[in-house]
Scaffold this active site. Structure first.
Site, PDB file in Angstrom:
ATOM      1  N   CYS A 206      -7.319 -27.996  12.981  1.00 22.78           N
ATOM      2  CA  CYS A 206      -6.436 -26.839  12.882  1.00 22.78           C
ATOM      3  C   CYS A 206      -5.296 -26.950  13.890  1.00 22.78           C
ATOM      4  O   CYS A 206      -5.487 -27.382  15.015  1.00 22.78           O
ATOM      5  CB  CYS A 206      -7.139 -25.509  13.113  1.00 22.78           C
ATOM      6  SG  CYS A 206      -8.354 -25.120  11.876  1.00 22.78           S
TER       7      CYS A 206
ATOM      8  N   ARG B  60      -4.613 -34.135  14.150  1.00 23.12           N
ATOM      9  CA  ARG B  60      -5.805 -33.382  14.553  1.00 23.12           C
ATOM     10  C   ARG B  60      -6.801 -33.229  13.406  1.00 23.12           C
ATOM     11  O   ARG B  60      -7.954 -32.885  13.626  1.00 23.12           O
ATOM     12  CB  ARG B  60      -5.382 -31.989  15.037  1.00 23.12           C
ATOM     13  CG  ARG B  60      -4.525 -32.035  16.281  1.00 23.12           C
ATOM     14  CD  ARG B  60      -3.838 -30.716  16.495  1.00 23.12           C
ATOM     15  NE  ARG B  60      -4.731 -29.668  16.903  1.00 23.12           N
ATOM     16  CZ  ARG B  60      -4.940 -29.299  18.153  1.00 23.12           C
ATOM     17  NH1 ARG B  60      -4.314 -29.912  19.123  1.00 23.12           N
ATOM     18  NH2 ARG B  60      -5.747 -28.319  18.443  1.00 23.12           N
TER      19      ARG B  60
ATOM     20  N   TRP C 129      -8.383 -26.803   8.987  1.00 23.21           N
ATOM     21  CA  TRP C 129      -9.542 -27.680   8.769  1.00 23.21           C
ATOM     22  C   TRP C 129     -10.684 -26.737   8.410  1.00 23.21           C
ATOM     23  O   TRP C 129     -11.113 -25.921   9.226  1.00 23.21           O
ATOM     24  CB  TRP C 129      -9.839 -28.437  10.062  1.00 23.21           C
ATOM     25  CG  TRP C 129     -10.865 -29.520   9.932  1.00 23.21           C
ATOM     26  CD1 TRP C 129     -10.667 -30.799   9.495  1.00 23.21           C
ATOM     27  CD2 TRP C 129     -12.250 -29.428  10.288  1.00 23.21           C
ATOM     28  NE1 TRP C 129     -11.849 -31.498   9.554  1.00 23.21           N
ATOM     29  CE2 TRP C 129     -12.836 -30.684  10.035  1.00 23.21           C
ATOM     30  CE3 TRP C 129     -13.051 -28.406  10.788  1.00 23.21           C
ATOM     31  CZ2 TRP C 129     -14.173 -30.955  10.261  1.00 23.21           C
ATOM     32  CZ3 TRP C 129     -14.397 -28.677  11.017  1.00 23.21           C
ATOM     33  CH2 TRP C 129     -14.946 -29.944  10.752  1.00 23.21           C
TER      34      TRP C 129
ATOM     35  N   ASN D   8      -6.785 -20.600  14.990  1.00 27.44           N
ATOM     36  CA  ASN D   8      -7.673 -21.747  15.246  1.00 27.44           C
ATOM     37  C   ASN D   8      -8.954 -21.209  15.856  1.00 27.44           C
ATOM     38  O   ASN D   8      -8.887 -20.292  16.670  1.00 27.44           O
ATOM     39  CB  ASN D   8      -7.066 -22.701  16.284  1.00 27.44           C
ATOM     40  CG  ASN D   8      -5.906 -23.489  15.732  1.00 27.44           C
ATOM     41  OD1 ASN D   8      -5.558 -23.374  14.565  1.00 27.44           O
ATOM     42  ND2 ASN D   8      -5.288 -24.274  16.593  1.00 27.44           N
ATOM     43  N   GLY D   9     -10.075 -21.789  15.527  1.00 25.68           N
ATOM     44  CA  GLY D   9     -11.335 -21.358  16.146  1.00 25.68           C
ATOM     45  C   GLY D   9     -12.189 -20.579  15.168  1.00 25.68           C
ATOM     46  O   GLY D   9     -12.021 -20.696  13.945  1.00 25.68           O
TER      47      GLY D   9
ATOM     48  N   GLU E 239     -21.110 -47.667  19.027  1.00 25.76           N
ATOM     49  CA  GLU E 239     -19.696 -47.347  18.836  1.00 25.76           C
ATOM     50  C   GLU E 239     -19.139 -48.090  17.605  1.00 25.76           C
ATOM     51  O   GLU E 239     -18.400 -47.525  16.798  1.00 25.76           O
ATOM     52  CB  GLU E 239     -18.909 -47.694  20.104  1.00 25.76           C
ATOM     53  CG  GLU E 239     -17.391 -47.667  19.980  1.00 25.76           C
ATOM     54  CD  GLU E 239     -16.815 -46.325  19.547  1.00 25.76           C
ATOM     55  OE1 GLU E 239     -17.550 -45.323  19.492  1.00 25.76           O
ATOM     56  OE2 GLU E 239     -15.619 -46.286  19.220  1.00 25.76           O
TER      57      GLU E 239
ATOM     58  N   LYS F 201     -17.514 -46.457  14.260  1.00 31.11           N
ATOM     59  CA  LYS F 201     -16.172 -46.815  13.786  1.00 31.11           C
ATOM     60  C   LYS F 201     -16.226 -47.153  12.298  1.00 31.11           C
ATOM     61  O   LYS F 201     -15.410 -46.691  11.515  1.00 31.11           O
ATOM     62  CB  LYS F 201     -15.613 -48.035  14.520  1.00 31.11           C
ATOM     63  CG  LYS F 201     -15.047 -47.859  15.891  1.00 31.11           C
ATOM     64  CD  LYS F 201     -13.672 -47.261  15.963  1.00 31.11           C
ATOM     65  CE  LYS F 201     -13.725 -45.776  16.072  1.00 31.11           C
ATOM     66  NZ  LYS F 201     -14.075 -45.208  17.366  1.00 31.11           N
TER      67      LYS F 201
ATOM     68  N   GLU G 124     -16.955 -43.932  10.183  1.00 32.59           N
ATOM     69  CA  GLU G 124     -15.928 -42.886  10.104  1.00 32.59           C
ATOM     70  C   GLU G 124     -14.694 -43.312   9.325  1.00 32.59           C
ATOM     71  O   GLU G 124     -14.088 -42.490   8.663  1.00 32.59           O
ATOM     72  CB  GLU G 124     -15.576 -42.311  11.481  1.00 32.59           C
ATOM     73  CG  GLU G 124     -14.788 -43.193  12.394  1.00 32.59           C
ATOM     74  CD  GLU G 124     -14.394 -42.504  13.706  1.00 32.59           C
ATOM     75  OE1 GLU G 124     -14.149 -41.298  13.726  1.00 32.59           O
ATOM     76  OE2 GLU G 124     -14.309 -43.211  14.733  1.00 32.59           O
TER      77      GLU G 124
ATOM     78  N   HIS H 211     -40.168 -52.807  15.481  1.00 30.35           N
ATOM     79  CA  HIS H 211     -40.949 -51.559  15.457  1.00 30.35           C
ATOM     80  C   HIS H 211     -40.630 -50.718  14.219  1.00 30.35           C
ATOM     81  O   HIS H 211     -40.924 -49.538  14.184  1.00 30.35           O
ATOM     82  CB  HIS H 211     -40.701 -50.761  16.741  1.00 30.35           C
ATOM     83  CG  HIS H 211     -41.133 -51.505  17.961  1.00 30.35           C
ATOM     84  ND1 HIS H 211     -42.457 -51.734  18.268  1.00 30.35           N
ATOM     85  CD2 HIS H 211     -40.408 -52.136  18.932  1.00 30.35           C
ATOM     86  CE1 HIS H 211     -42.541 -52.444  19.384  1.00 30.35           C
ATOM     87  NE2 HIS H 211     -41.304 -52.704  19.797  1.00 30.35           N
TER      88      HIS H 211
ATOM     89  N   LYS I 244      -9.213 -34.983  14.692  1.00 32.18           N
ATOM     90  CA  LYS I 244      -9.028 -35.713  15.948  1.00 32.18           C
ATOM     91  C   LYS I 244      -9.556 -34.897  17.115  1.00 32.18           C
ATOM     92  O   LYS I 244     -10.204 -35.413  18.011  1.00 32.18           O
ATOM     93  CB  LYS I 244      -7.536 -36.003  16.130  1.00 32.18           C
ATOM     94  CG  LYS I 244      -7.199 -36.781  17.382  1.00 32.18           C
ATOM     95  CD  LYS I 244      -7.657 -38.210  17.255  1.00 32.18           C
ATOM     96  CE  LYS I 244      -7.402 -39.024  18.502  1.00 32.18           C
ATOM     97  NZ  LYS I 244      -8.220 -40.245  18.518  1.00 32.18           N
TER      98      LYS I 244
HETATM   99  C1  AGP Z   1     -13.971 -41.255  17.639  1.00 35.18           C
HETATM  100  O1  AGP Z   1     -13.536 -42.274  16.816  1.00 35.18           O
HETATM  101  C2  AGP Z   1     -14.245 -39.983  17.028  1.00 35.18           C
HETATM  102  N1  AGP Z   1     -13.193 -39.596  16.196  1.00 35.18           N
HETATM  103  C3  AGP Z   1     -14.963 -38.899  17.822  1.00 35.18           C
HETATM  104  O2  AGP Z   1     -16.289 -39.337  17.913  1.00 35.18           O
HETATM  105  C4  AGP Z   1     -14.465 -38.485  19.227  1.00 35.18           C
HETATM  106  O3  AGP Z   1     -14.660 -39.513  20.136  1.00 35.18           O
HETATM  107  C5  AGP Z   1     -15.223 -37.214  19.650  1.00 35.18           C
HETATM  108  O4  AGP Z   1     -14.916 -36.168  18.774  1.00 35.18           O
HETATM  109  C6  AGP Z   1     -14.927 -36.792  21.087  1.00 35.18           C
HETATM  110  O5  AGP Z   1     -13.582 -36.503  21.278  1.00 35.18           O
HETATM  111  P1  AGP Z   1     -12.944 -36.383  22.717  1.00 35.18           P
HETATM  112  O6  AGP Z   1     -13.059 -37.704  23.379  1.00 35.18           O
HETATM  113  O7  AGP Z   1     -11.523 -35.969  22.479  1.00 35.18           O
HETATM  114  O8  AGP Z   1     -13.717 -35.334  23.462  1.00 35.18           O
END
Ligand code: AGP
Length: 643
Positions: free
Chosen positions: A2, A27, A76, A102-103, A515, A519, A522, A538, A638
């Protein structure tokens, strides 16, 4: 997640608002809208569209609407699906109030019921619409805007940022902030409101960050601010340095690719900055100070003497640092993966035990406040709701809090006891790349700086650590160059055909493998699961087949490497397809692999940083093969500003 953009002033609002919304697209959103008080007939005109801001632009331009005061929004979806009815702005029944939000309004259900009982008709399923109806009613009861807003915030529970536009007050805007970011850009004869300064960086560098639990009444020449008790709040204008604001793709096909390639420079900048703020030459002024002496100090880097003033920047007393018995790291998503890697740095280099928490879990776990601890919050955006609330929780116990972030104008920076800014530059692609590598780098530096303070390493070792980071940043970039052609021409095509992947790592490469799996999930939407390699036998070993490639990330510790080789053998003994990210000389692993990427050796703790660029590039290219919207993956935002 948002975005709000609003304008009141001597100029027209349409172009500014639409451009601002475009800048906030990163965002994440699924619908967009614009409303203004039309200059021609002095009544509201508005357009709402599902999908991209470009579609909104087209419709607004076709409708030929503009005015001197207006609001815009990217939504969003939370309460209700992404459709035109649920897109913002929302209105009250008589369409005299328009609002973007927003929120989350937590009290929306009871408010809606009350409003429906008193005759209001609702058009959407959003929590936002209740505010439009409620505020419209309150304006009739109260004689001033101020009193109407005070009544509104006393009834609206939750975390929110609001911009309100009223037909009966055509020269004014109201901005309300409760636990969700909102800033005002102060212009000449015009003022700008946005949820991120990026929306107006080219209009003014004079910024007023609306304090939490406050609201502002804004016209073209003035801003009045009040807290939720009705007390006047002084307008503290800050000069923000917008050197970071270049958000062009600069010829790259996607922001993600640009940001992957920016990592070496971002790490170099971050380390120079750390040297700068940690050196004796510097008086630690606020980071916003446009006259800071960074350039002068840079020339003295080789003869640097480290200053204890760094601790002041971090909000730590020397005594606290001496007595430190535990460090807590709190974050979400990629930043949490960075924390899991950083844990190895701090425990190995500083010999201080570390606890790592997911911010969304931390808040609801039993909390045992202890002295002699410090809490470090890691967040690219500095706005992630769960991390911010965890910070507030720790602050409420008066324990030392530090934020490591990429956004110095963020809420976390304002609320934490101290902060350490990374110098990654704006990260636009939803998938975090350069922020991740800078988080790792800056905490590697800080771990050494703490060790230096505690007498565990020498000054020379501190300098060597800085050089090791720069060398590793070089490896991060050169490894992409080595495999660029092979990945983009053949490997990405081949691996894009698989429907699921398993990622394996051990010790420091396990969080890195997590990580990598995140990646892939997502941005490509391919299913990926990550395990510590030692856990294979296991249970997960049952999943091994030819249709599920195993991506294994090596380490530089000899003992752990041998264990990984044994795990690779387990995979191959079951006809698994093995892809390895190995280091030079790791021939056993390389021989076992169906495909391997060989990376120059670095300091063992920096192994994940060395592999970062190539891992991201490989996943980027697979995703490109699949034709996914790489920079804005479905369902993601974002900045995750809701819990
Ligand atoms: C990363 O690729 C993600 N889009 C997501 O996990 C992100 O790292 C997470 O939302 C935390 O965001 P921040 O670092 O802005 O707090």
């Amino acid at each position: 997640m948002c975005g709000i953009v609003a304008y009141v002033g001597k100029g027209h609002c349409k172009d500014f608002i639409l451009e601002g919304l475009t800048r906030l697209e990163y965002r994440g959103y699924d619908s967009a809208g614009f409303a203004c008080i039309n200059s021609e007939h002095k009544r509201f005109s508005y357009v709402k569209t599902v999908g991209l801001v470009s579609a909104l632009k087209e419709s607004v331009n076709k409708a030929l609407i503009d005015g001197h005061v207006g609001i815009g929004h990217t939504r969003w979806a939370t309460h209700g699906i992404a459709n035109q009815e649920n897109a913002h702005p929302h209105f009250n029944c008589s369409k005299s109030v328009s609002i973007v939000h927003n929120g989350i309004i937590e009290s929306h259900e009871e408010l809606r019921e009350k409003l429906i009982n008193s005759g209001h008709d609702f058009y959407s399923t959003t929590d936002t619409e209740v505010i439009a109806h409620l505020f419209g009613s309150l304006l009739k009861i109260h004689h001033t805007l101020k009193n109407a807003v005070l009544d509104l915030v006393s009834q609206a529970a939750g975390a929110y940022a609001l911009a309100l536009l009223m037909e009966d007050y055509p020269d004014q805007l109201i901005a309300v902030r409760r636990r969700s970011p909102l800033v005002i850009g102060i212009g000449e004869g015009e003022n700008f409101i946005a949820s991120d300064v990026l929306a107006f960086w080219d209009k003014t560098n004079k910024v007023f960050f609306i304090p939490d639990n406050s609201f502002a009444i804004i016209n073209k020449d003035s801003v009045q601010c009040y807290d939720f008790a009705g007390n006047s709040v002084p307008i503290k204008i800050q000069d923000v340095d917008f050197k970071f604001a270049n958000t062009d793709k600069q010829g790259f096909e996607h922001y993600m690719l640009k940001e992957i390639y920016e990592q070496k420079k971002a790490i170099d900048n971050t380390i120079s900055f750390c040297r700068f703020i940690g050196s004796k030459d510097v008086c630690l002024k606020h980071i916003f100070d446009p006259n800071n002496k960074r350039k002068e100090c840079k020339s003295n880097i080789d003869s640097i003497e480290y200053s204890e003033e760094i601790w002041q920047q971090l909000g730590l007393e020397i005594e606290q640092l001496k007595n430190l018995k535990q460090i807590n790291l709190i974050a979400a998503g990629t930043s949490w993966h960075a924390c899991r890697i950083i844990q190895f740095f701090i425990e190995t280099i500083c010999k201080i035990p570390v606890h790592v928490f997911l911010s969304s879990e931390f808040r609801y776990m039993p909390f045992f406040p202890k002295v002699d601890t410090v809490f470090i919050f890691i967040s690219q955006s500095g706005e992630t709701a769960d991390t911010l609330e965890a910070l507030r929780l720790v602050n409420s116990y008066n324990l030392p809090t530090i934020v490591v972030t990429n956004v110095v104008s963020s809420t976390m920076v304002r609320e934490a006891g101290g902060f350490l800014p990374m110098q990654a530059g704006p990260e636009i692609s939803v998938a975090s790349t350069k922020a991740f590598s800078c988080q790792i780098s800056i905490l590697y530096w800080l771990a050494h700086r703490i060790a230096l303070f505690r007498g565990l390493i020498s000054l020379d070792q501190m300098r060597v650590a800085e050089d090791d980071l720069l060398v590793t940043a070089e490896v991060l970039e050169s490894s992409i160059e080595t495999y660029k052609w092979e990945i983009s021409q053949t490997l990405a095509k081949f691996y894009a055909k698989f429907e699921r992947f398993i990622f394996l790592g051990r010790h420091i490469s396990y969080p890195f493998a997590m990580e990598a799996a995140l990646k892939l999930k997502e941005i490509s939407y391919i299913f990926a699961q990550c395990y510590p390699a030692g856990e294979l036998k296991h249970g997960p070993i049952a999943l091994i087949d030819k249709r599920t490639p195993i991506i294994m990330f090596s380490v530089l510790d000899d003992l752990i490497y041998q264990k990984l080789v044994a795990n690779a053998q387990e995979v191959k003994a079951r006809n698994g397809h093995l892809v390895s990210f190995a280091f030079e000389g790791q021939n056993e692993l390389i021989k076992l692999s169906d495909c391997s990427f060989i990376i120059p050796r670095v300091k063992p703790l920096l192994a994940p940083l060395a592999m970062t660029g190539l891992m991201q590039f490989f996943i980027y290219q697979i995703t490109k093969e699949l034709g996914r919207p790489i920079d804005k993956p479905r369902n993601l935002a974002k900045s995750v500003t809701v819990e």
